[in-house]
Design a protein around this motif. Structure first.
Motif, PDB file in Angstrom:
ATOM      1  N   GLN A  21     -51.245 -75.997 -24.675  1.00 23.29           N
ATOM      2  CA  GLN A  21     -51.571 -77.334 -24.183  1.00 23.29           C
ATOM      3  C   GLN A  21     -51.493 -77.421 -22.663  1.00 23.29           C
ATOM      4  O   GLN A  21     -52.387 -77.971 -22.014  1.00 23.29           O
ATOM      5  CB  GLN A  21     -50.628 -78.358 -24.801  1.00 23.29           C
ATOM      6  CG  GLN A  21     -50.845 -79.786 -24.305  1.00 23.29           C
ATOM      7  CD  GLN A  21     -49.881 -80.767 -24.956  1.00 23.29           C
ATOM      8  OE1 GLN A  21     -48.968 -80.374 -25.656  1.00 23.29           O
ATOM      9  NE2 GLN A  21     -50.096 -82.055 -24.730  1.00 23.29           N
ATOM     10  N   CYS A  34     -50.764 -82.241 -31.353  1.00 23.28           N
ATOM     11  CA  CYS A  34     -51.598 -81.112 -30.929  1.00 23.28           C
ATOM     12  C   CYS A  34     -50.878 -80.365 -29.808  1.00 23.28           C
ATOM     13  O   CYS A  34     -50.540 -80.967 -28.785  1.00 23.28           O
ATOM     14  CB  CYS A  34     -52.959 -81.605 -30.442  1.00 23.28           C
ATOM     15  SG  CYS A  34     -53.934 -82.427 -31.715  1.00 23.28           S
ATOM     16  N   THR A  35     -50.658 -79.083 -30.012  1.00 26.64           N
ATOM     17  CA  THR A  35     -49.930 -78.293 -29.019  1.00 26.64           C
ATOM     18  C   THR A  35     -50.761 -77.160 -28.427  1.00 26.64           C
ATOM     19  O   THR A  35     -50.294 -76.453 -27.536  1.00 26.64           O
ATOM     20  CB  THR A  35     -48.663 -77.691 -29.643  1.00 26.64           C
ATOM     21  OG1 THR A  35     -49.038 -76.863 -30.765  1.00 26.64           O
ATOM     22  CG2 THR A  35     -47.719 -78.788 -30.107  1.00 26.64           C
ATOM     23  N   THR A  49     -59.204 -82.144 -31.335  1.00 23.74           N
ATOM     24  CA  THR A  49     -58.076 -81.469 -30.700  1.00 23.74           C
ATOM     25  C   THR A  49     -58.113 -81.680 -29.190  1.00 23.74           C
ATOM     26  O   THR A  49     -57.094 -81.987 -28.568  1.00 23.74           O
ATOM     27  CB  THR A  49     -58.091 -79.966 -31.006  1.00 23.74           C
ATOM     28  OG1 THR A  49     -58.119 -79.768 -32.419  1.00 23.74           O
ATOM     29  CG2 THR A  49     -56.875 -79.275 -30.418  1.00 23.74           C
ATOM     30  N   GLN A  95     -51.828 -88.217 -31.493  1.00 14.99           N
ATOM     31  CA  GLN A  95     -51.729 -87.398 -32.692  1.00 14.99           C
ATOM     32  C   GLN A  95     -53.112 -87.134 -33.283  1.00 14.99           C
ATOM     33  O   GLN A  95     -54.054 -87.886 -33.066  1.00 14.99           O
ATOM     34  CB  GLN A  95     -50.842 -88.102 -33.728  1.00 14.99           C
ATOM     35  CG  GLN A  95     -49.399 -88.273 -33.263  1.00 14.99           C
ATOM     36  CD  GLN A  95     -48.589 -89.148 -34.205  1.00 14.99           C
ATOM     37  OE1 GLN A  95     -49.114 -90.085 -34.789  1.00 14.99           O
ATOM     38  NE2 GLN A  95     -47.313 -88.823 -34.360  1.00 14.99           N
ATOM     39  N   PHE A  96     -53.200 -86.051 -34.062  1.00  6.59           N
ATOM     40  CA  PHE A  96     -54.471 -85.659 -34.662  1.00  6.59           C
ATOM     41  C   PHE A  96     -54.862 -86.701 -35.720  1.00  6.59           C
ATOM     42  O   PHE A  96     -54.076 -87.011 -36.618  1.00  6.59           O
ATOM     43  CB  PHE A  96     -54.344 -84.277 -35.304  1.00  6.59           C
ATOM     44  CG  PHE A  96     -55.656 -83.617 -35.573  1.00  6.59           C
ATOM     45  CD1 PHE A  96     -56.392 -83.055 -34.548  1.00  6.59           C
ATOM     46  CD2 PHE A  96     -56.170 -83.540 -36.864  1.00  6.59           C
ATOM     47  CE1 PHE A  96     -57.620 -82.426 -34.780  1.00  6.59           C
ATOM     48  CE2 PHE A  96     -57.385 -82.927 -37.129  1.00  6.59           C
ATOM     49  CZ  PHE A  96     -58.110 -82.368 -36.084  1.00  6.59           C
ATOM     50  N   PHE A 137     -54.238 -78.694 -39.196  1.00  7.76           N
ATOM     51  CA  PHE A 137     -53.670 -79.988 -38.831  1.00  7.76           C
ATOM     52  C   PHE A 137     -53.695 -80.908 -40.038  1.00  7.76           C
ATOM     53  O   PHE A 137     -54.665 -80.917 -40.805  1.00  7.76           O
ATOM     54  CB  PHE A 137     -54.468 -80.667 -37.705  1.00  7.76           C
ATOM     55  CG  PHE A 137     -54.311 -80.053 -36.354  1.00  7.76           C
ATOM     56  CD1 PHE A 137     -53.105 -80.100 -35.683  1.00  7.76           C
ATOM     57  CD2 PHE A 137     -55.389 -79.428 -35.743  1.00  7.76           C
ATOM     58  CE1 PHE A 137     -52.965 -79.539 -34.433  1.00  7.76           C
ATOM     59  CE2 PHE A 137     -55.262 -78.861 -34.489  1.00  7.76           C
ATOM     60  CZ  PHE A 137     -54.043 -78.914 -33.828  1.00  7.76           C
ATOM     61  N   PHE A 162     -55.195 -75.497 -28.035  1.00 10.97           N
ATOM     62  CA  PHE A 162     -56.645 -75.651 -28.197  1.00 10.97           C
ATOM     63  C   PHE A 162     -57.209 -74.316 -28.645  1.00 10.97           C
ATOM     64  O   PHE A 162     -56.822 -73.269 -28.115  1.00 10.97           O
ATOM     65  CB  PHE A 162     -57.273 -76.076 -26.874  1.00 10.97           C
ATOM     66  CG  PHE A 162     -58.761 -76.264 -26.922  1.00 10.97           C
ATOM     67  CD1 PHE A 162     -59.307 -77.420 -27.463  1.00 10.97           C
ATOM     68  CD2 PHE A 162     -59.618 -75.290 -26.425  1.00 10.97           C
ATOM     69  CE1 PHE A 162     -60.685 -77.597 -27.501  1.00 10.97           C
ATOM     70  CE2 PHE A 162     -60.989 -75.467 -26.457  1.00 10.97           C
ATOM     71  CZ  PHE A 162     -61.526 -76.614 -26.998  1.00 10.97           C
ATOM     72  N   CYS A 178     -57.050 -85.175 -28.406  1.00 12.97           N
ATOM     73  CA  CYS A 178     -55.600 -85.370 -28.568  1.00 12.97           C
ATOM     74  C   CYS A 178     -54.817 -84.754 -27.409  1.00 12.97           C
ATOM     75  O   CYS A 178     -53.845 -85.332 -26.929  1.00 12.97           O
ATOM     76  CB  CYS A 178     -55.137 -84.747 -29.882  1.00 12.97           C
ATOM     77  SG  CYS A 178     -55.730 -85.629 -31.336  1.00 12.97           S
ATOM     78  N   LEU A 179     -55.248 -83.579 -26.961  1.00 18.12           N
ATOM     79  CA  LEU A 179     -54.551 -82.920 -25.859  1.00 18.12           C
ATOM     80  C   LEU A 179     -54.707 -83.711 -24.560  1.00 18.12           C
ATOM     81  O   LEU A 179     -53.763 -83.820 -23.768  1.00 18.12           O
ATOM     82  CB  LEU A 179     -55.090 -81.505 -25.674  1.00 18.12           C
ATOM     83  CG  LEU A 179     -54.744 -80.518 -26.797  1.00 18.12           C
ATOM     84  CD1 LEU A 179     -55.499 -79.211 -26.600  1.00 18.12           C
ATOM     85  CD2 LEU A 179     -53.243 -80.257 -26.845  1.00 18.12           C
TER      86      LEU A 179
END
Length: 226
Positions: free
Chosen positions: A114, A50-51, A87, A96-97, A44, A53, A90-91
């Motif tokens: 995600q 983040c898409t 992460t 955003q990261f 990242f 984990f 963010c999810l």
């Protein structure tokens, strides 16, 4: 879907997957994937979406921030069995990261999309407990970093850093002043000045690209100074 060998690794890593008839076990096996990333890869950059984990199976990841002056601050590192709370945050928040994550040692990781990550939190208590425990543990690590930077003298932190990276049988560390500065979130010039003081006190010997501990007990006393 994970192969039989990959599934065996996943169960060893995450004990809550050991029960074959539970819904989270079936979901993980069918929806998780194994990803490999080479050393030096950027996972990242700051501001990335983040898409997925990830849970590390092997390797090492560094998560850090870069300030306006270019100075780096390591927030934490991830190793086997660990995951990134930034992460997860963010999810959950769809933001955003806020840092940078890079591969320090080649990584193998289980990756969960995600939509699966978010759905599992709503549906499976074992997964929800795992994520919340992860967040609690990693937050304590980040708070320790904040405590060190805000409240501990830098000479104490450098002494502690050198002691953590060495042992009585291997007193020489392959480190540059810049690497120490990056790890501790300070400048190379400040590190050089403090190491020069350590040299004057005969605590260490400094050479190009290395630091050798000469008096371990005295360095321990410096590390324990208030």
């Amino acid at each position: 879907m994970l192969t039989e060998a990959q599934w065996t690794e996943a169960v060893a890593l995450l004990p809550f997957l050991a029960h074959p008839d539970t819904a989270i076990t079936r979901a993980f096996r069918h929806e998780a994937m194994l990803m490999r990333l080479p050393e030096g890869a950027t996972i990242f950059s700051e501001g990335d979406a983040c898409t997925s984990f990830s849970i590390l199976l092997s390797g090492q990841v560094r998560v850090f921030k870069i300030g306006e002056t270019g100075r780096e601050l390591t927030l934490y590192r991830l190793a086997r069995g660990e995951s990134c709370i930034l992460t997860a945050s963010c999810l959950l928040s769809e933001r955003q990261f806020p840092a940078i994550a890079t591969v320090e040692q080649m990584v193998e990781a289980f990756v969960i999309p995600q939509t699966s990550f978010q759905g599992w939190i709503d549906t499976y208590p074992a997964w929800r407990a795992y994520i919340f425990q992860l967040i609690a543990q990693r937050l304590s690590t980040v708070m320790a970093v904040v405590d060190e930077i805000a409240f501990r003298r830098l000479d104490v932190r450098i002494a502690q850093f050198l002691l953590r990276g060495s042992d009585p049988l291997q007193a020489t560390l392959s480190l540059t002043h810049q690497q120490i500065a990056v790890e501790l979130g300070t400048s190379r010039e400040v590190v050089s000045r403090i190491l020069a003081d350590f040299v004057d006190d005969r605590l260490v010997r400094v050479a190009r690209g290395s630091v050798t501990i000469l008096d371990r007990q005295a360095l321990v006393e410096r590390a324990e100074a208030s």
